[in-house]
Design a protein around this motif. Sequence first.
Motif, PDB file in Angstrom:
ATOM      1  N   THR A  52       0.828  -1.203   0.000  1.00  0.00           N
ATOM      2  CA  THR A  52       0.000   0.000   0.000  1.00  0.00           C
ATOM      3  C   THR A  52       0.865   1.257   0.000  1.00  0.00           C
ATOM      4  O   THR A  52       0.560   2.236  -0.694  1.00  0.00           O
ATOM      5  CB  THR A  52      -0.932   0.009   1.222  1.00  0.00           C
ATOM      6  OG1 THR A  52      -1.857  -1.070   1.120  1.00  0.00           O
ATOM      7  CG2 THR A  52      -1.705   1.314   1.313  1.00  0.00           C
ATOM      8  N   GLY A  76      -7.103   5.595   1.902  1.00  0.00           N
ATOM      9  CA  GLY A  76      -8.351   5.492   1.171  1.00  0.00           C
ATOM     10  C   GLY A  76      -8.265   4.735  -0.132  1.00  0.00           C
ATOM     11  O   GLY A  76      -9.044   5.002  -1.055  1.00  0.00           O
ATOM     12  N   SER A  77      -7.334   3.803  -0.241  1.00  0.00           N
ATOM     13  CA  SER A  77      -7.171   3.043  -1.486  1.00  0.00           C
ATOM     14  C   SER A  77      -8.002   1.764  -1.489  1.00  0.00           C
ATOM     15  O   SER A  77      -7.681   0.818  -2.199  1.00  0.00           O
ATOM     16  CB  SER A  77      -5.685   2.690  -1.682  1.00  0.00           C
ATOM     17  OG  SER A  77      -5.207   1.952  -0.569  1.00  0.00           O
ATOM     18  N   ILE A  78      -9.059   1.752  -0.712  1.00  0.00           N
ATOM     19  CA  ILE A  78      -9.838   0.526  -0.530  1.00  0.00           C
ATOM     20  C   ILE A  78     -10.443   0.051  -1.843  1.00  0.00           C
ATOM     21  O   ILE A  78     -10.340  -1.127  -2.212  1.00  0.00           O
ATOM     22  CB  ILE A  78     -10.938   0.752   0.527  1.00  0.00           C
ATOM     23  CG1 ILE A  78     -10.305   1.084   1.878  1.00  0.00           C
ATOM     24  CG2 ILE A  78     -11.833  -0.464   0.643  1.00  0.00           C
ATOM     25  CD1 ILE A  78     -11.298   1.477   2.945  1.00  0.00           C
ATOM     26  N   GLU A 131      -7.749  -1.151  -4.370  1.00  0.00           N
ATOM     27  CA  GLU A 131      -7.155  -2.427  -3.959  1.00  0.00           C
ATOM     28  C   GLU A 131      -8.136  -3.575  -4.159  1.00  0.00           C
ATOM     29  O   GLU A 131      -7.727  -4.702  -4.461  1.00  0.00           O
ATOM     30  CB  GLU A 131      -6.711  -2.342  -2.503  1.00  0.00           C
ATOM     31  CG  GLU A 131      -5.519  -1.421  -2.290  1.00  0.00           C
ATOM     32  CD  GLU A 131      -4.902  -1.562  -0.912  1.00  0.00           C
ATOM     33  OE1 GLU A 131      -5.324  -2.478  -0.176  1.00  0.00           O
ATOM     34  OE2 GLU A 131      -4.006  -0.778  -0.576  1.00  0.00           O
ATOM     35  N   LYS A 132      -9.414  -3.302  -3.989  1.00  0.00           N
ATOM     36  CA  LYS A 132     -10.416  -4.346  -4.205  1.00  0.00           C
ATOM     37  C   LYS A 132     -10.534  -4.681  -5.692  1.00  0.00           C
ATOM     38  O   LYS A 132     -10.624  -5.852  -6.073  1.00  0.00           O
ATOM     39  CB  LYS A 132     -11.771  -3.876  -3.665  1.00  0.00           C
ATOM     40  CG  LYS A 132     -12.801  -4.981  -3.553  1.00  0.00           C
ATOM     41  CD  LYS A 132     -12.435  -5.983  -2.482  1.00  0.00           C
ATOM     42  CE  LYS A 132     -13.521  -7.034  -2.293  1.00  0.00           C
ATOM     43  NZ  LYS A 132     -13.145  -8.065  -1.297  1.00  0.00           N
ATOM     44  N   GLY A 146      -5.932  -1.631   2.352  1.00  0.00           N
ATOM     45  CA  GLY A 146      -7.326  -1.402   1.989  1.00  0.00           C
ATOM     46  C   GLY A 146      -8.110  -2.695   1.904  1.00  0.00           C
ATOM     47  O   GLY A 146      -9.222  -2.797   2.426  1.00  0.00           O
ATOM     48  N   ARG A 147      -7.538  -3.687   1.236  1.00  0.00           N
ATOM     49  CA  ARG A 147      -8.225  -4.981   1.138  1.00  0.00           C
ATOM     50  C   ARG A 147      -8.282  -5.668   2.485  1.00  0.00           C
ATOM     51  O   ARG A 147      -9.262  -6.353   2.804  1.00  0.00           O
ATOM     52  CB  ARG A 147      -7.505  -5.867   0.121  1.00  0.00           C
ATOM     53  CG  ARG A 147      -8.456  -6.815  -0.599  1.00  0.00           C
ATOM     54  CD  ARG A 147      -7.726  -7.672  -1.574  1.00  0.00           C
ATOM     55  NE  ARG A 147      -7.222  -8.870  -0.907  1.00  0.00           N
ATOM     56  CZ  ARG A 147      -6.287  -9.663  -1.405  1.00  0.00           C
ATOM     57  NH1 ARG A 147      -5.732  -9.372  -2.548  1.00  0.00           N
ATOM     58  NH2 ARG A 147      -5.888 -10.733  -0.771  1.00  0.00           N
TER      59      ARG A 147
END
Length: 306
Positions: free
Chosen positions: A98, A245-247, A250-251, A259-260
């Motif tokens: 990340t 906030g890279s959720i 990453e998903k 994030g994941r």
Amino acid sequence: MLQYIVKRLLGVLPTLLIVALFVFLFVHLLPGDPARLAAGVDATPETVELVRKDLGLDKPLPQQFVRFLSGVIHWDFGTSLRTKRPVAQEIGDRFMPTFWLTVWSMVWSVIIGMAIGIVSAVFRNRSPDRIGMTLAVSGISFPAFALGMVLMQIFSVQLGWLPTVGADTWKHYILPSLTLGAAVAAIMARFTRSSFVEILGEDYIRTARAKGLDETHVVIKHGMRNALIPVVTMMGLQFGFLLGGSIVVEKVFNWPGLGRLLVDAVDMRDYKVIQALVLLFSLEFILINLIVDVLYGIINPTIRYR
């Protein structure tokens, strides 16, 4: 400067304490029974109660919070309910993917965003300005998950140039970083343009032009330093946003990052992982804001701290 930094660091402690309290209360309001999820759907009520007691969920909330806080002080966030591994180890394994994804996203988005913003400000209300701001509005308006799927369809499925999942080589970082940094580049472009338009209208800029200096020299030497102060603020906020906030990205790319990990923890009601991650994200924002404040003094030596 050193005294100011020490004061800010001391101020981190009560802030983190308040954040820890709210996070603890919030995760306990999530629907679902973590003891049932940890024990399995086929577990008997007796087994579920044993798991609940083993996890400490049978104690009153004040005792659970004190236990949680004591663990945080000793950098012990407990054991993940999902993987049965130490939470600190889970976060440690996911942090670097990340972090590097955030760094590369920030690097290209800042360079491109500032370049578009400066060109738009210099050629205000002309074709370069209109084109740059159209690109900026498009970058802000296009959802990250949709952009990610479009990039995968073009560069992975149709052209076969880049991989879609994993974080093993530098090629794996290209599509996720472009997806993650697109909105930031657009925001930086608009913010930089606004800052430079204001600075380029100042008296000392007109004086520099009257002396016969070329426009490049005027913009870079005389305008850049003062225009960068609000831009640096935005850079710091956006870096914190990217890191925490890279959720969605990453998903989409099945990225093995924080994030994941947070999404998986919420799905399984993994209280301890959720609490640790939110505290980590809060600490990141606080430290990034401190770094931004220190950079003010480097960019503009006239700024004094007390």
